[in-house]
Design a protein around this motif. Structure first.
Motif, PDB file in Angstrom:
ATOM      1  N   THR A  10      41.370 -17.815  18.464  1.00  0.00           N
ATOM      2  CA  THR A  10      40.480 -16.716  18.830  1.00  0.00           C
ATOM      3  C   THR A  10      39.872 -17.029  20.199  1.00  0.00           C
ATOM      4  O   THR A  10      38.838 -17.692  20.305  1.00  0.00           O
ATOM      5  CB  THR A  10      39.371 -16.536  17.780  1.00  0.00           C
ATOM      6  OG1 THR A  10      39.973 -16.421  16.486  1.00  0.00           O
ATOM      7  CG2 THR A  10      38.546 -15.287  18.064  1.00  0.00           C
ATOM      8  N   LEU A  11      40.503 -16.555  21.247  1.00  0.00           N
ATOM      9  CA  LEU A  11      40.176 -16.982  22.599  1.00  0.00           C
ATOM     10  C   LEU A  11      38.747 -16.660  23.040  1.00  0.00           C
ATOM     11  O   LEU A  11      38.130 -17.471  23.744  1.00  0.00           O
ATOM     12  CB  LEU A  11      41.189 -16.407  23.590  1.00  0.00           C
ATOM     13  CG  LEU A  11      41.150 -16.983  25.005  1.00  0.00           C
ATOM     14  CD1 LEU A  11      41.351 -18.500  24.998  1.00  0.00           C
ATOM     15  CD2 LEU A  11      42.207 -16.314  25.876  1.00  0.00           C
ATOM     16  N   GLY A  24      39.970 -11.778  18.294  1.00  0.00           N
ATOM     17  CA  GLY A  24      38.888 -12.081  17.361  1.00  0.00           C
ATOM     18  C   GLY A  24      38.993 -11.386  16.035  1.00  0.00           C
ATOM     19  O   GLY A  24      39.724 -10.412  15.880  1.00  0.00           O
ATOM     20  N   GLY A  25      38.226 -11.902  15.080  1.00  0.00           N
ATOM     21  CA  GLY A  25      38.220 -11.363  13.735  1.00  0.00           C
ATOM     22  C   GLY A  25      36.824 -11.054  13.250  1.00  0.00           C
ATOM     23  O   GLY A  25      36.208 -10.085  13.671  1.00  0.00           O
ATOM     24  N   ARG A  79      30.871  -7.137  20.583  1.00  0.00           N
ATOM     25  CA  ARG A  79      31.072  -5.865  21.289  1.00  0.00           C
ATOM     26  C   ARG A  79      31.737  -6.065  22.649  1.00  0.00           C
ATOM     27  O   ARG A  79      32.306  -5.125  23.205  1.00  0.00           O
ATOM     28  CB  ARG A  79      29.733  -5.149  21.457  1.00  0.00           C
ATOM     29  CG  ARG A  79      29.106  -4.685  20.127  1.00  0.00           C
ATOM     30  CD  ARG A  79      27.693  -4.193  20.322  1.00  0.00           C
ATOM     31  NE  ARG A  79      26.802  -5.277  20.769  1.00  0.00           N
ATOM     32  CZ  ARG A  79      25.495  -5.146  20.939  1.00  0.00           C
ATOM     33  NH1 ARG A  79      24.919  -3.982  20.692  1.00  0.00           N
ATOM     34  NH2 ARG A  79      24.769  -6.174  21.333  1.00  0.00           N
ATOM     35  N   ASP A  80      31.677  -7.283  23.160  1.00  0.00           N
ATOM     36  CA  ASP A  80      32.271  -7.585  24.462  1.00  0.00           C
ATOM     37  C   ASP A  80      33.589  -8.345  24.343  1.00  0.00           C
ATOM     38  O   ASP A  80      34.074  -8.918  25.321  1.00  0.00           O
ATOM     39  CB  ASP A  80      31.297  -8.426  25.298  1.00  0.00           C
ATOM     40  CG  ASP A  80      29.989  -7.711  25.571  1.00  0.00           C
ATOM     41  OD1 ASP A  80      30.011  -6.469  25.700  1.00  0.00           O
ATOM     42  OD2 ASP A  80      28.946  -8.396  25.635  1.00  0.00           O
ATOM     43  N   LYS A  81      34.166  -8.375  23.133  1.00  0.00           N
ATOM     44  CA  LYS A  81      35.297  -9.280  22.938  1.00  0.00           C
ATOM     45  C   LYS A  81      36.507  -8.922  23.804  1.00  0.00           C
ATOM     46  O   LYS A  81      37.233  -9.829  24.243  1.00  0.00           O
ATOM     47  CB  LYS A  81      35.690  -9.351  21.466  1.00  0.00           C
ATOM     48  CG  LYS A  81      36.375  -8.119  20.892  1.00  0.00           C
ATOM     49  CD  LYS A  81      36.804  -8.404  19.454  1.00  0.00           C
ATOM     50  CE  LYS A  81      37.590  -7.255  18.866  1.00  0.00           C
ATOM     51  NZ  LYS A  81      38.067  -7.554  17.489  1.00  0.00           N
ATOM     52  N   ALA A  82      36.742  -7.636  24.086  1.00  0.00           N
ATOM     53  CA  ALA A  82      37.908  -7.272  24.897  1.00  0.00           C
ATOM     54  C   ALA A  82      37.787  -7.793  26.328  1.00  0.00           C
ATOM     55  O   ALA A  82      38.705  -8.478  26.818  1.00  0.00           O
ATOM     56  CB  ALA A  82      38.121  -5.766  24.878  1.00  0.00           C
ATOM     57  N   PRO A  83      36.683  -7.501  27.046  1.00  0.00           N
ATOM     58  CA  PRO A  83      36.583  -8.057  28.406  1.00  0.00           C
ATOM     59  C   PRO A  83      36.474  -9.578  28.416  1.00  0.00           C
ATOM     60  O   PRO A  83      36.977 -10.233  29.339  1.00  0.00           O
ATOM     61  CB  PRO A  83      35.326  -7.398  28.979  1.00  0.00           C
ATOM     62  CG  PRO A  83      34.551  -6.903  27.807  1.00  0.00           C
ATOM     63  CD  PRO A  83      35.566  -6.577  26.763  1.00  0.00           C
ATOM     64  N   THR A  84      35.818 -10.146  27.400  1.00  0.00           N
ATOM     65  CA  THR A  84      35.732 -11.607  27.319  1.00  0.00           C
ATOM     66  C   THR A  84      37.116 -12.216  27.154  1.00  0.00           C
ATOM     67  O   THR A  84      37.460 -13.221  27.794  1.00  0.00           O
ATOM     68  CB  THR A  84      34.826 -12.033  26.151  1.00  0.00           C
ATOM     69  OG1 THR A  84      33.516 -11.501  26.352  1.00  0.00           O
ATOM     70  CG2 THR A  84      34.741 -13.545  26.041  1.00  0.00           C
ATOM     71  N   LEU A 118      41.499 -15.253  29.205  1.00  0.00           N
ATOM     72  CA  LEU A 118      42.956 -15.327  29.307  1.00  0.00           C
ATOM     73  C   LEU A 118      43.376 -15.642  30.737  1.00  0.00           C
ATOM     74  O   LEU A 118      44.284 -16.459  30.974  1.00  0.00           O
ATOM     75  CB  LEU A 118      43.591 -14.018  28.833  1.00  0.00           C
ATOM     76  CG  LEU A 118      45.108 -13.934  28.939  1.00  0.00           C
ATOM     77  CD1 LEU A 118      45.785 -14.974  28.050  1.00  0.00           C
ATOM     78  CD2 LEU A 118      45.605 -12.527  28.584  1.00  0.00           C
ATOM     79  N   ALA A 119      42.708 -15.007  31.718  1.00  0.00           N
ATOM     80  CA  ALA A 119      43.041 -15.263  33.120  1.00  0.00           C
ATOM     81  C   ALA A 119      42.820 -16.732  33.479  1.00  0.00           C
ATOM     82  O   ALA A 119      43.648 -17.355  34.171  1.00  0.00           O
ATOM     83  CB  ALA A 119      42.208 -14.356  34.022  1.00  0.00           C
TER      84      ALA A 119
END
Length: 339
Positions: free
Chosen positions: A79-80, A110-111, A124-129, A134-135
Motif C-alpha cells: 500500500t504505497l 490503499g484499502g 481522501r488524498d490517497k490518489a494524489p499521494t 510512485l514518482a
C-alpha cells in the motif's frame, strides 16, 4: 496467444498465531513451487488480523527466498500511500538480491480507510499521494537523483521492469499501462446497486482495455487476474468450508457498505466470484470466466473460502495437477522432475 502462467496468492489468513500463519504460508508457497506454480503473491495488511496477517511483505519474502529456489515472489500489494517510497525501493532491492532476482513489486493505493491514520495520511488524498510516491519510487528504481544528489544503493538492476499496479478502475488500468507496468486484477469487485449481478468480466474487461490502450508501443502486456479457487476431492467438502468462509466474507463486505446479494451458499458463490468443487467443476467454472482468456497469468487463492491448511495444500496440488492442464495453463518444471 501464449498460454497463461499460474500463480498462488495468499493474504495469510490461516486461523493461527502470527508466527504459525507465517510458517503455514511458507509451507503453502513451498508446495506451490514443488508442483510447478511459477509465482507466489502475498498481500500487505495493517492492524487487523481478520483482513490479513502481513504488514511487512518484503521481510517475509526475503525469508521465503531462502526456503525456495525457483518460484517468483511478488507483493500483491504494498500500500504505497502508507510507505516511504525510498525505503520501499531499498527493501525491494535487498530482497531481490537475496532471492537472485525473483522479486516482483506489486503496488496499490490503499484499502481500509482507518489504516491511514497511524501513518499520518488522509485516505481522501490517497490518489494524489499514490501518484507522488510512485514518482519517487520509480526515480529510485531507475537510478535517478532522489534528493541532494543521492541515488539508490545497491542499484535496482532491472527491478523497475518488474513493477505491477493493482486497480479496480479503468483510470487505474490506464495509469499502469502508461508506465509499462504489469496490471493486477482482484478476485472480486464491488458492484453498483443497479448492476449487482453483473459478471466480473463486465467490471474488469474495461480495465484491461484501458491498460492495453495506454501501454507504450512495443511493451509486452502483463496481466494477472486473481481468482478465488478452492479445489477439493469432492464438492461436498468444498461446500462445507465455503459455507463458513463465504458467509463470513459476505458479512465483512456488508459491514464495509457493499451490497452482497443472496443468502444461500449457491448465491454467495456467485456474488463473491468463487470457483470451487472438484477439479472438473473448477475447470469448467474458470473456463466460463471470459476475462481469464485475456490474462497472462492466473493467480488462484483460497480466500474467502479459507479452508484449513491441509486442505489448502491439497487444493494447490489438485489445481496444478488437474485444473491447470485441463485449461492449458503453463506450469514450470516441478522440483520432483528436476531432482
Amino acid at each position: 496467444m501464449t498460454a497463461p502462467t499460474v500463480a498462488f496468492f495468499t493474504r495469510l489468513l490461516d486461523d493461527a498465531s502470527p508466527a504459525e500463519r507465517y510458517a503455514l504460508a511458507a509451507a503453502q508457497i513451498q508446495q506451490a513451487e514443488s508442483v510447478g506454480i511459477g509465482r507466489a503473491w502475498v498481500a500487505q495488511h495493517h492492524f487487523r488480523a481478520a483482513e490479513g496477517g502481513l504488514p511487512s511483505p518484503l521481510v517475509f519474502l526475503a525469508s521465503i527466498a531462502a526456503r525456495t529456489s525457483r518460484i517468483r515472489l511478488g507483493t500483491g500489494v504494498i500500500t504505497l500511500p502508507l510507505e516511504d517510497p525510498v525505503r520501499v525501493a531499498e527493501d525491494a532491492v535487498v530482497a531481490d538480491l537475496l532471492s537472485d532476482g525473483r522479486i516482483d513489486l506489486g503496488l496499490g493505493s490503499g484499502g481500509t480507510p482507518s489504516s491511514f491514520v497511524p501513518f499520518g495520511e488522509d485516505v481522501r488524498d490517497k490518489a494524489p499521494t499514490y501518484d507522488r510516491k510512485l514518482a519517487v519510487l520509480l526515480d529510485a528504481l531507475n537510478g535517478r537523483d532522489i534528493g541532494a544528489g543521492n541515488t539508490l544503493y545497491p542499484d535496482a538492476a532491472d527491478l523497475s521492469d518488474r513493477v505491477w499496479q493493482a486497480t479496480f478502475s479503468a483510470p487505474g488500468g490506464h495509469r499502469a499501462g502508461i508506465h509499462g507496468h504489469g496490471l493486477l486484477l482482484s478476485r472480486t469487485q464491488p458492484r453498483r446497486d443497479d448492476a449487482l449481478h453483473a459478471p466480473l468480466s463486465a467490471l474488469q474487461d474495461p480495465i484491461i482495455d484501458a491498460y492495453l490502450e495506454a501501454l507504450p508501443e512495443g511493451s509486452t502486456p502483463r496481466i494477472t487476474a486473481s481468482r478465488t479457487v478452492f479445489v477439493a476431492d469432492d464438492r461436498a467438502e468444498a461446500l462445507r468450508f465455503a459455507e463458513v468462509g463465504l458467509r463470513r466474507a459476505a458479512e465483512g463486505f456488508r459491514r464495509q457498505g457493499q451490497t452482497i446479494p443472496g443468502d444461500s451458499i449457491d448465491e454467495l458463490i456467485v456474488a463473491l466470484d468463487t470457483h470451487l468443487g472438484t477439479p472438473e467443476e473448477v475447470a469448467e467454472s474458470l473456463a466460463a470466466d471470459t476475462t481469464l482468456a485475456r490474462a497472462t497469468e492466473i493467480a488462484f487463492q483460497v480466500h474467502s473460502v479459507d479452508a484449513p491448511h491441509d486442505h489448502v495444500l491439497r487444493s494447490i496440488e489438485l489445481f496444478a495437477e488437474q485444473v491447470a492442464p485441463a485449461l492449458g495453463y503453463a506450469l514450470t518444471d516441478t522440483i520432483k522432475e528436476k531432482a
